[in-house]
Structures are given as C-alpha cells and as structure tokens.
Write an enzyme that holds these catalytic residues in place. Structure first.
Site, PDB file in Angstrom:
ATOM      1  N   ARG A  37       0.864  -1.025  -0.060  1.00 56.15           N
ATOM      2  CA  ARG A  37       0.001   0.068   0.133  1.00 56.15           C
ATOM      3  C   ARG A  37       0.918   1.454  -0.076  1.00 56.15           C
ATOM      4  O   ARG A  37       2.142   1.245   0.562  1.00 56.15           O
ATOM      5  CB  ARG A  37      -1.085   0.046   1.157  1.00 56.15           C
ATOM      6  CG  ARG A  37      -0.130   0.188   2.696  1.00 56.15           C
ATOM      7  CD  ARG A  37      -1.003  -0.170   3.578  1.00 56.15           C
ATOM      8  NE  ARG A  37      -0.425   0.407   4.898  1.00 56.15           N
ATOM      9  CZ  ARG A  37      -0.671   0.190   6.101  1.00 56.15           C
ATOM     10  NH1 ARG A  37      -1.911  -0.586   6.159  1.00 56.15           N
ATOM     11  NH2 ARG A  37      -0.124   0.287   7.319  1.00 56.15           N
ATOM     12  N   ARG A  95      -8.536 -10.394   5.574  1.00 55.32           N
ATOM     13  CA  ARG A  95      -9.726 -11.279   6.316  1.00 55.32           C
ATOM     14  C   ARG A  95     -10.779 -11.813   5.062  1.00 55.32           C
ATOM     15  O   ARG A  95     -10.500 -11.156   3.937  1.00 55.32           O
ATOM     16  CB  ARG A  95     -10.532 -10.402   7.106  1.00 55.32           C
ATOM     17  CG  ARG A  95      -9.862  -9.955   8.339  1.00 55.32           C
ATOM     18  CD  ARG A  95     -10.740  -9.844   9.416  1.00 55.32           C
ATOM     19  NE  ARG A  95     -10.295  -8.576  10.308  1.00 55.32           N
ATOM     20  CZ  ARG A  95     -10.897  -8.244  11.355  1.00 55.32           C
ATOM     21  NH1 ARG A  95     -12.007  -8.484  11.796  1.00 55.32           N
ATOM     22  NH2 ARG A  95     -10.476  -7.279  12.296  1.00 55.32           N
ATOM     23  N   HIS A 136      -4.035 -12.841  16.632  1.00 53.03           N
ATOM     24  CA  HIS A 136      -2.901 -13.176  16.592  1.00 53.03           C
ATOM     25  C   HIS A 136      -2.530 -14.522  17.197  1.00 53.03           C
ATOM     26  O   HIS A 136      -3.499 -15.266  17.542  1.00 53.03           O
ATOM     27  CB  HIS A 136      -2.132 -12.168  17.118  1.00 53.03           C
ATOM     28  CG  HIS A 136      -1.991 -10.740  16.341  1.00 53.03           C
ATOM     29  ND1 HIS A 136      -1.338 -10.749  15.142  1.00 53.03           N
ATOM     30  CD2 HIS A 136      -2.569  -9.449  16.559  1.00 53.03           C
ATOM     31  CE1 HIS A 136      -1.562  -9.414  14.589  1.00 53.03           C
ATOM     32  NE2 HIS A 136      -2.005  -8.704  15.484  1.00 53.03           N
ATOM     33  N   ASN A 139      -4.156 -16.011  20.289  1.00 53.66           N
ATOM     34  CA  ASN A 139      -5.378 -16.099  20.306  1.00 53.66           C
ATOM     35  C   ASN A 139      -5.723 -17.543  19.506  1.00 53.66           C
ATOM     36  O   ASN A 139      -6.297 -18.343  19.988  1.00 53.66           O
ATOM     37  CB  ASN A 139      -6.124 -15.120  19.453  1.00 53.66           C
ATOM     38  CG  ASN A 139      -5.898 -13.809  19.862  1.00 53.66           C
ATOM     39  OD1 ASN A 139      -5.289 -12.964  19.037  1.00 53.66           O
ATOM     40  ND2 ASN A 139      -6.224 -13.385  21.308  1.00 53.66           N
ATOM     41  N   TYR A 140      -4.927 -17.935  18.492  1.00 51.46           N
ATOM     42  CA  TYR A 140      -4.929 -19.037  17.885  1.00 51.46           C
ATOM     43  C   TYR A 140      -4.418 -20.264  18.534  1.00 51.46           C
ATOM     44  O   TYR A 140      -5.191 -21.231  18.523  1.00 51.46           O
ATOM     45  CB  TYR A 140      -4.188 -19.072  16.471  1.00 51.46           C
ATOM     46  CG  TYR A 140      -4.539 -17.982  15.367  1.00 51.46           C
ATOM     47  CD1 TYR A 140      -5.779 -17.177  15.584  1.00 51.46           C
ATOM     48  CD2 TYR A 140      -3.348 -16.857  14.834  1.00 51.46           C
ATOM     49  CE1 TYR A 140      -6.042 -16.318  14.749  1.00 51.46           C
ATOM     50  CE2 TYR A 140      -3.759 -16.189  14.033  1.00 51.46           C
ATOM     51  CZ  TYR A 140      -5.064 -15.460  14.012  1.00 51.46           C
ATOM     52  OH  TYR A 140      -5.112 -14.392  13.240  1.00 51.46           O
ATOM     53  N   ASP A 166       1.589 -18.711  13.495  1.00 51.09           N
ATOM     54  CA  ASP A 166       1.881 -17.973  12.510  1.00 51.09           C
ATOM     55  C   ASP A 166       2.793 -18.755  11.651  1.00 51.09           C
ATOM     56  O   ASP A 166       2.644 -18.767  10.072  1.00 51.09           O
ATOM     57  CB  ASP A 166       2.885 -16.742  12.815  1.00 51.09           C
ATOM     58  CG  ASP A 166       1.940 -15.745  13.294  1.00 51.09           C
ATOM     59  OD1 ASP A 166       0.544 -15.901  13.334  1.00 51.09           O
ATOM     60  OD2 ASP A 166       2.429 -14.765  13.772  1.00 51.09           O
TER      61      ASP A 166
END
Length: 368
Positions: A37, A95, A136, A139-140, A166
């Site tokens: 971006r 997402r 993140h 959490n996973y 990750d």
C-alpha cells in the site's frame, strides 16, 4: 537453475506468515513481487533498525521487489491486471471477503488466469463461525486448546517463545500446499484456491494429547500430558547457577543412562510408581551443580539430555555455523550486510551461499 526459477509470485501479505512463505519461495528461485500500500506495509516501521530499515522486514523480504499500489484506486487496479494474467502464484492474507470487495477475489482472478494458484492465509479460514474474527498467534493457540496443555503456573503464565500458529499453522502449510498445487497443475493445467487457516494446523501439534483423549475419553489437563509436563522424563530442570537442563530421556535406555549419570536413588528410577516424587528427586540433584558441571556428565551419558543454550550461544555453536545456516546475507541500502533468516529450504535449492540480496526498496518494482 533453482526449482522455482521462472515462477512469478504476487505477494499481498504483511507481517509474518505470508511474507515468510513468499520468502521461502523466493529462496527457492521464484520471482516475488511484494504488493504494498502507499507508505509501505506496517512492518517497515518496526524496530530495531538495520541500515535504516526494519531488521525484521529486511529478513522476511530479502530478494523480493516492491510495487506500491492503492487497491482502492481504479487506476492502480488496472495496472495490476497484466501481472495477474501472467502470475503463477498469488498469496494474500486479508480477512475473508476483502480481496473479493477489492475486485481480486479468486473467482475474478481465475477468470483472467485459470492456471493461477491462489493462496489465502487467515486465522480461522474462509468459512465457519469464526472466519471474520481478528486474531494473532496467542489467540490461535489459545482457541485450539494447544496453549492449555501447559501455559505455565496460574500465577505466572508463560507467553510461548515461538509464533507457532503464524509459522507452523500459516507459513509452512502455505508453502507445502502451494508446492502440491504446482504439482497438481502439472497434471491438470489448472490452478486452485488454497484455504490456509492457522488455527487448523494447531491441532496437529496436540497430537499426543489428542491420541490420549480419543483413546481414553479423558483429555490431558494443564501439564498433564507426557510431553507437556506430566513426566519427569520430559522436563526442564534448573541448575545451581540459574541455567537449565533440558531432559528428553523418554526411552527406557536413555532414562536409565540419565538416572545413572546423575546418581538418582534407585527407588526413584521407576517413575511409574510416583512420578511427582521422581521429578522432585531429579530436581534436587540437578540443582546441586552448575550447568558447566553437568555438561560433560550429560554429554558422556548420551541420553537426550542437554544444557539449554541462549540464542547468542546457539549462534556461536560450530555445528550450526558449519551447516551454513547463517551464510546467506541481507544487504541494506548502503551495502551493509547481516545474516539472512535461516529457512528450511535444502541448501541445493536455495542458491549460492554468501550472496547478499537486498531489502526491497519501497515501490522500486516496475510493471511490465
């Protein structure tokens, strides 16, 4: 020629899972164009700095080229379409639904390039009740029960030292399935959409606990499984000088060699009778000497028990240096170099050692 030479990868990812996956593809010879971006991806701004660049960004993006596009701009999206038409692999980490809203979902891109392998990496996958949730690594592994196997004592829980979800749930499955998809494309001539959910892969890492639970109907609690703290044979024991002994003497021959080497009282050797008592006895013995005192004893016993190394100590270990893990280089803007990130690509596929590849300069890539 490297295995992936001639393949073009479009990398729409940020942070760790996707960039590490495309780094591995680049290390095996693929051309990787990082679509950023305006202003660049957020990791470019992370500390610490290396030669003016984010050190972690430099390691994860070695040898790629950067192309800046505003995907909300119709003009920039038009510039992207020729690349999509000739790309072999696309990796995105938005997402679910975001790429579709931008006009670059799988169905739209497939219409332009049916041979494209389109890999989507997310926390919870493209479908299911949690698909749209933010998350993140912590959490996973927390959601999948993996962390609960041993989060540390309740009064001082421990944050794991590795980003398992990750890398082991995102990066590695992405690379593995991209390579499988390439092989399938050889047979069919068609690409496909890969749905990589980091949480899915976490259940694989609970294999020992899942086996016990499915077999007995009772799933291990915190620290109860054999490989997560439930056995004195698989433990970390503190030494007298604040260092640690990593004991993995699971097999009987290794356990007997270990207990003999440390002088464990015979009544504690059969850890099946009272595992807690055995663990306490071993803890006391290991704590009676320093790490340097234990090192030659454990080495001579050859029993799968070692002294924990710090990261700096590991970097100085002649074994790892001798295997060439740190021979590849990343070059900063001024030409200053640092060791590239070791990745699990066979040396014969990775390219020549000692070659310094540059950190991608923001927007330096050209459309052609």
């Amino acid at each position: 020629m490297q295995p992936l030479s001639g393949l073009l990868v479009l990398d729409f990812t940020t942070l760790l899972p996707g960039p590490l996956a495309t780094l591995m593809l680049a290390e095996a010879g693929a051309e990787v164009i990082k679509i950023e971006r305006p202003g660049g991806e957020e990791m470019r701004h992370y500390e610490p700095r290396f030669d003016g660049e984010s050190a972690m960004f430099a390691q994860l993006n070695r040898g790629k080229t950067s192309l800046v596009l505003d995907l909300k701009s119709a003009a920039d999206c038009a510039k992207l379409k020729p690349l999509l038409a000739r790309a072999d692999i696309l990796v995105e980490q938005f997402r679910p639904g975001v790429m579709t809203r931008l006009g670059f979902g799988y169905d739209a891109v497939r219409a332009v390039n049916p041979k494209l392998i389109y890999c989507s990496i997310t926390g919870y996958g493209q479908s299911g009740p949690r698909a749209a949730e933010a998350g993140h690594d912590l959490n996973y592994i927390g959601h999948t029960g993996l962390l609960a196997l041993n989060p540390g004592p309740p009064d001082r829980p421990v944050v794991p030292p590795a980003l398992v979800a990750d890398i082991a749930g995102g990066t590695l499955p992405a690379v593995m399935n991209i390579l499988l998809a390439l092989r399938q494309r050889d047979h069919t001539g068609e690409g496909c959409h890969l749905d990589i959910a980091m949480t899915d892969g976490m259940f694989t890492f609970a294999s020992h606990a899942l086996a016990a639970g499915h077999a007995t109907g009772q799933f291990p609690g915190m620290g109860g499984a054999r490989l997560s703290g439930g056995s004195p044979r698989y433990q970390i024991y503190p030494t007298r000088d604040g260092k640690f002994v990593c004991c993995a003497a699971l097999e009987q021959k290794f356990w007997e060699a270990f207990t003999e080497a440390i002088g464990l009282d015979a009544k504690f050797v059969d850890d099946g009778r009272d595992a807690a008592a055995t663990k306490a006895a071993v803890t006391s013995l290991i704590a009676s000497r320093t790490a340097d005192e234990w090192r030659p004893v454990l080495a001579a016993a050859d029993c799968c028990v070692t002294i924990m190394a710090t990261l700096e100590e590991a970097l100085r270990d002649p074994h790892f240096a001798g295997r060439g893990l740190f021979a590849h280089k990343v070059a900063g803007p001024s030409g200053k170099t640092m060791p590239a990130l070791p990745v699990p690509i066979a040396p014969g596929f990775r390219g020549a050692r000692g070659v310094a590849k540059a950190v991608p300069k923001l927007g330096a890539g050209e459309l052609n």
